[in-house]
Design a protein around this motif. Structure first.
Motif, PDB file in Angstrom:
ATOM      1  N   ASN A 271       0.830  -1.210   0.000  1.00 24.53           N
ATOM      2  CA  ASN A 271       0.000   0.000   0.000  1.00 24.53           C
ATOM      3  C   ASN A 271       0.863   1.258   0.000  1.00 24.53           C
ATOM      4  OD1 ASN A 271      -2.746  -0.759  -0.075  1.00 24.53           O
ATOM      5  ND2 ASN A 271      -2.670  -1.381   2.076  1.00 24.53           N
ATOM      6  N   ARG A 272       1.887   1.269   0.852  1.00 25.39           N
ATOM      7  CA  ARG A 272       2.762   2.454   0.933  1.00 25.39           C
ATOM      8  C   ARG A 272       3.501   2.672  -0.387  1.00 25.39           C
ATOM      9  NH1 ARG A 272       3.747   0.324   6.012  1.00 25.39           N
ATOM     10  NH2 ARG A 272       5.730  -0.573   5.318  1.00 25.39           N
ATOM     11  N   GLN A 273       4.010   1.576  -0.955  1.00 21.86           N
ATOM     12  CA  GLN A 273       4.750   1.707  -2.212  1.00 21.86           C
ATOM     13  C   GLN A 273       3.843   2.201  -3.335  1.00 21.86           C
ATOM     14  OE1 GLN A 273       7.969  -0.963  -3.908  1.00 21.86           O
ATOM     15  NE2 GLN A 273       6.147  -1.764  -4.945  1.00 21.86           N
ATOM     16  N   GLU A 274       2.632   1.666  -3.428  1.00 19.98           N
ATOM     17  CA  GLU A 274       1.733   2.094  -4.493  1.00 19.98           C
ATOM     18  C   GLU A 274       1.398   3.577  -4.378  1.00 19.98           C
ATOM     19  OE1 GLU A 274      -1.685  -0.104  -6.600  1.00 19.98           O
ATOM     20  OE2 GLU A 274      -2.602   0.888  -4.863  1.00 19.98           O
ATOM     21  N   THR A 275       1.118   4.038  -3.169  1.00 19.15           N
ATOM     22  CA  THR A 275       0.826   5.457  -2.962  1.00 19.15           C
ATOM     23  C   THR A 275       2.016   6.317  -3.372  1.00 19.15           C
ATOM     24  OG1 THR A 275      -0.712   4.944  -1.164  1.00 19.15           O
ATOM     25  CG2 THR A 275       0.195   7.181  -1.214  1.00 19.15           C
ATOM     26  N   ALA A 276       3.223   5.918  -2.957  1.00 18.11           N
ATOM     27  CA  ALA A 276       4.432   6.668  -3.303  1.00 18.11           C
ATOM     28  C   ALA A 276       4.699   6.615  -4.814  1.00 18.11           C
ATOM     29  CB  ALA A 276       5.632   6.126  -2.529  1.00 18.11           C
ATOM     30  N   TYR A 277       4.424   5.483  -5.456  1.00 18.76           N
ATOM     31  CA  TYR A 277       4.642   5.332  -6.897  1.00 18.76           C
ATOM     32  C   TYR A 277       3.730   6.274  -7.681  1.00 18.76           C
ATOM     33  CZ  TYR A 277       4.993   2.966 -11.452  1.00 18.76           C
ATOM     34  OH  TYR A 277       5.177   2.668 -12.782  1.00 18.76           O
ATOM     35  N   LEU A 278       2.458   6.295  -7.339  1.00 19.48           N
ATOM     36  CA  LEU A 278       1.532   7.179  -8.056  1.00 19.48           C
ATOM     37  C   LEU A 278       1.893   8.647  -7.827  1.00 19.48           C
ATOM     38  CD1 LEU A 278      -1.841   5.272  -7.540  1.00 19.48           C
ATOM     39  CD2 LEU A 278      -0.342   5.272  -9.555  1.00 19.48           C
ATOM     40  N   ARG A 279       2.317   8.981  -6.621  1.00 18.06           N
ATOM     41  CA  ARG A 279       2.773  10.366  -6.352  1.00 18.06           C
ATOM     42  C   ARG A 279       4.013  10.698  -7.179  1.00 18.06           C
ATOM     43  NH1 ARG A 279       1.980  10.230   0.053  1.00 18.06           N
ATOM     44  NH2 ARG A 279      -0.227  10.774   0.091  1.00 18.06           N
ATOM     45  N   ALA A 280       4.936   9.738  -7.267  1.00 12.58           N
ATOM     46  CA  ALA A 280       6.157   9.968  -8.057  1.00 12.58           C
ATOM     47  C   ALA A 280       5.807  10.196  -9.520  1.00 12.58           C
ATOM     48  CB  ALA A 280       7.114   8.788  -7.909  1.00 12.58           C
ATOM     49  N   LEU A 281       4.892   9.397 -10.054  1.00 13.12           N
ATOM     50  CA  LEU A 281       4.494   9.576 -11.455  1.00 13.12           C
ATOM     51  C   LEU A 281       3.895  10.954 -11.670  1.00 13.12           C
ATOM     52  CD1 LEU A 281       2.912   6.091 -12.314  1.00 13.12           C
ATOM     53  CD2 LEU A 281       5.233   6.904 -12.812  1.00 13.12           C
ATOM     54  N   GLU A 282       3.017  11.373 -10.772  1.00 16.90           N
ATOM     55  CA  GLU A 282       2.366  12.681 -10.926  1.00 16.90           C
ATOM     56  C   GLU A 282       3.313  13.847 -10.659  1.00 16.90           C
ATOM     57  OE1 GLU A 282      -1.237  12.206  -8.521  1.00 16.90           O
ATOM     58  OE2 GLU A 282      -2.360  11.984 -10.386  1.00 16.90           O
ATOM     59  N   SER A 283       4.429  13.601  -9.969  1.00 15.79           N
ATOM     60  CA  SER A 283       5.391  14.675  -9.699  1.00 15.79           C
ATOM     61  C   SER A 283       6.458  14.776 -10.787  1.00 15.79           C
ATOM     62  CB  SER A 283       6.077  14.452  -8.342  1.00 15.79           C
ATOM     63  OG  SER A 283       7.017  13.390  -8.404  1.00 15.79           O
ATOM     64  N   THR A 284       6.455  13.858 -11.742  1.00 17.97           N
ATOM     65  CA  THR A 284       7.482  13.821 -12.783  1.00 17.97           C
ATOM     66  C   THR A 284       7.458  15.099 -13.615  1.00 17.97           C
ATOM     67  OG1 THR A 284       7.445  11.417 -12.888  1.00 17.97           O
ATOM     68  CG2 THR A 284       8.270  12.565 -14.838  1.00 17.97           C
ATOM     69  N   THR A 285       8.653  15.663 -13.832  1.00 17.74           N
ATOM     70  CA  THR A 285       8.788  16.857 -14.661  1.00 17.74           C
ATOM     71  C   THR A 285       9.618  16.599 -15.917  1.00 17.74           C
ATOM     72  OG1 THR A 285      10.722  17.566 -13.373  1.00 17.74           O
ATOM     73  CG2 THR A 285       8.554  18.443 -12.718  1.00 17.74           C
TER      74      THR A 285
END
Length: 153
Positions: A110-124
């Motif tokens: 659960n923690r990894q999935e939340t962090a993964y989706l945040r990382a994708l949305e933070s990508t520049t």
């Protein structure tokens, strides 16, 4: 003679300025193009500098760039997600991403999935080779992914 030396000096200065500008400009990452992203599937290896958590079954987080439209989709480890992306040169933005809402079997998933989706949305921006995709938020690498076997391009 003096005019020709002055003209030659200006040409040398101009050439040196172009050479310095070329050296100072950030090098384009190999394969930082839409052609390398379109139609490819990637598997998460590292997230925010940490190895990806191994999940039961085939729950490894993935990222697919559609071949024919600016859409991404994948598996966050527990849930499927999708959304849009925009790409121009090395600049890359994803989101907003929508996902299903199943809970992972374990809390680390659960923690990894939340962090993964945040990382994708933070990508520049991104850099890509034939085998590896790095996603950046500013100057920080937020995810390292490897190309899935059988992925096109």
């Amino acid at each position: 003679m003096m005019r020709s030396l002055a003209r030659y000096g200006r040409l040398l200065s101009l050439g040196a300025a172009f050479a310095l500008a070329a050296c100072a400009a950030p090098a384009a990452g190999p394969g930082g193009t839409a052609e390398q992203l379109a139609g490819t599937t990637w598997r998460l290896d590292q997230l925010n500098g940490q190895p990806a958590v191994a999940l039961p079954g085939d729950g490894a987080p993935t990222l697919l760039f559609a071949a024919d439209q600016p859409r991404v989709s994948g598996n966050g480890g527990c849930n499927q997600f999708n959304g849009q992306y925009t790409q121009s040169g090395e600049a890359l933005r994803m989101g907003p991403l929508a996902s299903t809402r199943r809970a992972c079997v374990d809390e680390a998933g659960n923690r990894q999935e939340t962090a993964y989706l945040r990382a994708l949305e933070s990508t520049t921006r991104f850099s890509a080779t034939a085998e590896q995709l790095l996603l950046y938020a500013g100057d920080q690498v937020v995810a390292r992914l490897w190309r899935n076997e059988g992925s096109t391009s």
